[in-house]
Each structure stands twice: as C-alpha cells, then as structure tokens.
Design a protein around this motif. Structure first.
Motif, PDB file in Angstrom:
ATOM      1  N   LYS A 144      -8.566 -39.870   1.477  1.00  0.00           N
ATOM      2  CA  LYS A 144      -9.096 -39.195   2.664  1.00  0.00           C
ATOM      3  C   LYS A 144      -9.373 -37.715   2.338  1.00  0.00           C
ATOM      4  N   THR A 148     -12.873 -35.217   2.740  1.00  0.00           N
ATOM      5  CA  THR A 148     -12.761 -34.446   3.984  1.00  0.00           C
ATOM      6  C   THR A 148     -12.802 -32.950   3.687  1.00  0.00           C
ATOM      7  N   GLN A 153     -12.115 -30.531   8.888  1.00  0.00           N
ATOM      8  CA  GLN A 153     -11.687 -31.926   8.940  1.00  0.00           C
ATOM      9  C   GLN A 153     -12.830 -32.911   9.197  1.00  0.00           C
ATOM     10  N   ALA A 155     -16.485 -34.652   7.349  1.00  0.00           N
ATOM     11  CA  ALA A 155     -16.786 -35.080   5.973  1.00  0.00           C
ATOM     12  C   ALA A 155     -17.217 -33.877   5.125  1.00  0.00           C
ATOM     13  N   ASN A 156     -17.009 -33.997   3.816  1.00  0.00           N
ATOM     14  CA  ASN A 156     -17.424 -32.889   2.938  1.00  0.00           C
ATOM     15  C   ASN A 156     -18.721 -33.232   2.207  1.00  0.00           C
TER      16      ASN A 156
END
Ligand SMILES: Nc1nc2c(ncn2[C@@H]2O[C@H](COP(=O)(O)OP(=O)(O)OP(=O)(O)O)[C@@H](O)[C@H]2O)c(=O)[nH]1
Length: 297
Positions: A144, A148, A153, A155-156
């Motif tokens: 996760k 992240t 918090q 998505a990256n």
C-alpha cells in the motif's frame, strides 16, 4: 507511523524477553541432563547407536530453530509462542535422547516425553501461524505504501503511470492539475499551511470524482486524473467543478486557492506518455493565459 511505532514497541519488548527465554532454555535442558545422569543408572546392555544419533539430530534441529527464533524480528506474541513451543519440544526430545542411554522411570517415557513434545509442537505451530499473519500484514502495508502518496494518502505517480500503462486499449481522458502560485502560498503562509492545502485539495477532489476515475499526486503541487472514456462535455463540467472546489479553500480574507488544468483525450493508437504530454502542454497554456482556468489539448 502508528504501525512502525507499534513494531518498535514490540521489538523493545522482545529485547527484554529474549535473555529470559534463552536462559530458561539453557537451564532447563542442563537440569534435565545433569539430574538424569546423577539419578539414573546407565543402561547396562547395548546402547543403540542409531537411536541415539537420530534423537540427537532431532534435538539439534529444534535447538537450531530456537536460536533462529531468538535472532528473528518477530512480534512479541509470535516470539513468545514460538519460544515456549520450542522449549517444550526440546525438553521432550532431551528426555527422548536420554532414554537411549539411561534407565528412566517408565512414566517419563510414556507420558512426559510425548506430552512435552506435543505441547511444544502445538505452541510452535501457533507461533508460526502468528508469524505468517504478521508477515502478510507487513507485506500488505508495504504494498500500500508503495503506491500511496505519503502526504495526501491518494495514489502516487508510480501507481498512476502503471495504471495508465495497463489501461491503454479503451479511450480515456487525462486531466493535469497544478496549484497556482504554490511557492507564494508556502512563502506567505508557511510550508505547513502549504502541506495542509495539498491535503485539503486532495480530499475535496477525491470526494467529487467519479468512482471509476483514478486520482493521483504526481509530485509537488501537481495532480492527475484518469477518466475512462473521452466524453468532452463531461471533462469540461468536471474541470469547471474542480476549479470551483479549489476556491473553497481559504488562505486569508478574500484569498482562496486556485488551480490550472490541462485536459487531453487519448487519440487512437496514441501512447500514454504522448497523452500526458499533450495534457501538460494544455496546462502550460492555462498557466500562461492567466491561471485558474482549464485548457483542452
Ligand atoms: N508545502 C509543500 N510545498 C511543496 C511540496 N512539494 C513541492 N513544494 C513547493 O511547491 C513549490 C512549487 O513552486 P513552482 O514550481 O514555482 O510553482 P508555483 O509557485 O505553483 O507557480 P505556478 O505553477 O507557475 O503557478 C516549490 O516552492 C516547492 O518547494 C510539498 O510537499 N509541500
């Protein structure tokens, strides 16, 4: 954060328990062996070398596993169960080994040996189950964290590009969003307020976006949205909505956050990095045309 704090506490607790278990282990096996040699006579008839050898090997294997457990980084509960299990199991195997060379009371051979070994196996199995559970949750946590963004918090960048790469076949829309004059926000209101703006904006957008979209922070003050389909009016409505939502974040009296947006639609056969490049060019135009607006590539 919470997770690693918890792990740290567990590690400290294990550090205090480890010398206790190691000492109890050594003393227990030592007492069994010395008391046996002291109290019980040697078998006067032949000693079966094979029996001694296999029992000694079994004992050495369990002792080796005990040493590995003492050095492993386990949760306290798993560590305690494994240590108790391997201690009982080793004690049972020590009785088993000694009855090859000494005359021992019948009840030890019939009951004590087996009870210790079985109880030891049960504790060890439970400890292993706990260890596997711990490893699974650590693995899930790491997976996760890998996709992240630590601050918002959402998505990256990594997740966003992977997702786009995997969803190339159908038409889609890309929106690149960049907060206007973010450096000035940081300079005037402080870096913490800047962070807070990133968090607030992410939260507002995440709630407003359709469920089938992917929303990510690409880095700094830049965000991206992947929308399935290439519905132009829908993309325009959404862009308008995102521009308005940014203005709901207040920085000071009569001063709100604003964003600029670049939109592109995937052309047939176009590679995803080309679609992003066109959205970036549209964003550049939106910035150069006065900001707080969207442009379509
Ligand atoms: N608070 C905060 N600032 C960040 C973060 N990441 C990048 N920044 C800052 O964001 C600023 C981006 O500045 P610029 O690239 O000049 O963009 P800008 O000021 O928004 O200007 P325009 O995009 O042209 O409107 C830099 O000052 C970075 O230090 C972060 O995670 N938190």
């Amino acid at each position: 954060m919470k997770y690693s704090d918890n792990k740290l506490q567990q590690q400290t607790a294990k550090n205090t328990l480890q010398p206790v278990f190691s000492a109890v282990f050594v003393v227990t096996l030592f007492l069994i062996v010395t008391s046996y040699i002291y109290f019980y006579p040697e078998l006067d008839n032949s000693i079966f070398f094979n029996g001694v050898l296999t029992d000694a090997i079994n004992l050495l294997i369990v002792v080796a596993i005990f040493i590995i457990v003492q050095r492993a980084n386990l949760s306290v509960f798993a560590y305690v169960n494994l240590s108790i299990g391997l201690l009982l199991w080793s004690a049972g195997l020590t009785f088993d080994l000694l009855d090859e060379v000494l005359i021992q009371p019948l009840f030890i051979g019939i009951y004590v040996e087996d009870v210790l070994r079985t109880a030891g196996m049960l504790f060890t199995c439970y400890g292993l189950k706990l260890t596997i559970g711990d490893l699974t949750s650590v693995q899930q946590q790491l997976s996760k964290e890998l996709i992240t963004d630590y601050l918002t918090q959402i998505a990256n960048r990594q997740f966003f590009y992977q997702y786009m790469q995997k969803n190339q076949s159908a038409p889609y829309t890309i929106l690149l969003i960049d907060i206007d004059f973010f450096k000035v926000i940081n300079d005037q209101f402080g870096h913490d307020r800047g962070d807070q703006v990133l968090i607030e904006l992410s939260s507002l957008y995440a709630k407003a976006l359709p469920n089938n979209s992917v929303f990510a922070r690409l880095g700094g003050e830049e965000f991206a949205i992947y929308l399935p389909g290439d519905d132009r009016p829908k993309a325009c409505d959404l862009s308008e909505q995102l521009l308005s939502l940014a203005h709901t974040i207040e920085l000071a009296a009569n001063r709100t956050v604003s964003v600029s947006i670049g939109v592109s639609f995937k052309a047939p056969g176009e590679a995803f990095n080309e679609v992003v490049k066109r959205a970036d060019q549209a964003l550049y135009k939106a910035k150069n045309s006065g900001r707080s607006q969207y442009y379509i590539a």
